[in-house]
Design an enzyme around this catalytic site. Structure first.
Site, PDB file in Angstrom:
ATOM      1  N   PRO A   1      -6.131  11.506  -5.409  1.00 21.51           N
ATOM      2  CA  PRO A   1      -5.458  11.536  -6.691  1.00 21.51           C
ATOM      3  C   PRO A   1      -4.091  10.903  -6.616  1.00 21.51           C
ATOM      4  O   PRO A   1      -3.259  11.284  -5.802  1.00 21.51           O
ATOM      5  CB  PRO A   1      -5.346  13.026  -6.977  1.00 21.51           C
ATOM      6  CG  PRO A   1      -5.596  13.716  -5.674  1.00 21.51           C
ATOM      7  CD  PRO A   1      -5.822  12.707  -4.631  1.00 21.51           C
ATOM      8  N   GLU A   2      -3.870   9.941  -7.467  1.00 18.07           N
ATOM      9  CA  GLU A   2      -2.550   9.336  -7.609  1.00 18.07           C
ATOM     10  C   GLU A   2      -1.996   9.796  -8.956  1.00 18.07           C
ATOM     11  O   GLU A   2      -2.582  10.655  -9.596  1.00 18.07           O
ATOM     12  CB  GLU A   2      -2.665   7.809  -7.520  1.00 18.07           C
ATOM     13  CG  GLU A   2      -3.424   7.358  -6.276  1.00 18.07           C
ATOM     14  CD  GLU A   2      -3.549   5.841  -6.167  1.00 18.07           C
ATOM     15  OE1 GLU A   2      -2.667   5.137  -6.680  1.00 18.07           O
ATOM     16  OE2 GLU A   2      -4.530   5.371  -5.567  1.00 18.07           O
TER      17      GLU A   2
END
Length: 267
Positions: free
Chosen positions: A2-3
DNA sequence: AGGTTGACCTGGACGC
DNA sequence: TGCGTCCAGGTCAACC
């Protein structure tokens, strides 16, 4: 995994189920995902209301009615979601918290690169650079001017700019038409301006698409994102560049897989 | 001091 | 089918 866009989507989808509700009981906690180790999280959460839920960089920050805070980092494979208490429990569920009204907050993370970090009331300095979505070009220029590393490596340094990861570094550099191995300090003012715009546009579009789901990622209610369908270079080695049809190239940079168009992003 | 590398974990995809 | 190898969206500590 996850960014910034994925974490933003998790926070947005968790808010309706969590904000202004009380946390009741910690039902399960695998102690080695907690920092500091041995902290009594169950006692700290029991009966507390969630006053704020926010994203800072790739972190999900909870503020309780006691003004105490903690954050969850999803690492590579972490998921944070609300489910019905009787939904089947997947493997690697490390934190389960019952929420007022009957639902359950679940932190699931097979690789355990993520974790739960208790902050307390202190306005602790997190060592994070500015948020890319509100970054001004002069600020980005200053961050890049101070390092001779490859610009892609600099974009991944969370102390310079906080929230970009491997996908959005590659995607932003392609949109800005900058080769990932260019020295950060060598970029012209115009290139920095282009990069700043490309980062914002890429992140905004990814947020609108609910993030990228390559394999594990789902939002706070278990839905996949769709931005992977709009990737220009990431995970597209050998496939045609959407701008010029040249096959996308892949190199390893700073130990990370790096994708770019050799024609649109010349050295 | 700045920059690079490996370690931390598990699981899925692939080749033999 | 089974086993070995490589790879993965992140971050540190340990090294040059």
């Amino acid at each position: 995994m996850p960014e910034l866009p994925e974490v933003q989507s998790v926070v947005a989808t968790l808010r309706p189920a969590l904000l202004h509700r009380r946390l009741e009981r910690v039902l399960h906690l695998r102690p080695d995902v907690l920092d500091p180790p041995g902290f009594d999280l169950a006692a700290a959460l029991a009966g507390r209301r969630v006053d704020r839920l926010e994203r800072r960089a790739k972190r999900i920050v909870f503020q309780l009615d006691t003004a105490e805070r903690f954050f969850i980092h999803l690492g590579m494979t972490g998921r944070l979601l609300v489910a019905d208490a009787d939904d089947p429990l997947p493997p690697h569920a490390h934190l389960l918290v019952s929420i007022e009204g009957g639902r359950q907050l679940r932190f699931i993370d097979p690789r355990r690169f993520g974790g739960i970090f208790w902050m307390g009331r202190a306005a602790r300095h997190l060592g994070l650079g500015p948020e890319p979505l509100s970054l001004r070009p002069d600020r980005l220029a200053a961050a890049l001017a101070g390092t001779a590393r490859a610009v892609k490596t600099a974009l991944l340094d969370q102390s310079l700019i906080a929230g970009i990861g491997n996908i959005y570094a590659d995607e932003s550099l392609h949109r800005a038409m900058i080769h990932p191995t260019r020295r950060a300090c060598d970029l012209t003012r115009d290139e920095v301006r282009r990069l700043n715009r490309a980062i914002k546009l890429t992140l905004r579009r990814a947020i609108a698409a609910g993030g990228s789901s390559i394999r594990d990622y789902v939002n706070g209610v278990g839905e996949r994102g769709s931005f992977q369908q709009s990737h220009r270079v990431y995970d597209r080695t050998g496939q045609p560049c959407p701008c010029c049809r040249t096959p996308i190239d892949r190199i390893v940079l700073g130990g990370r897989s790096t994708h770019f168009c050799p024609r649109c992003q010349p050295r």
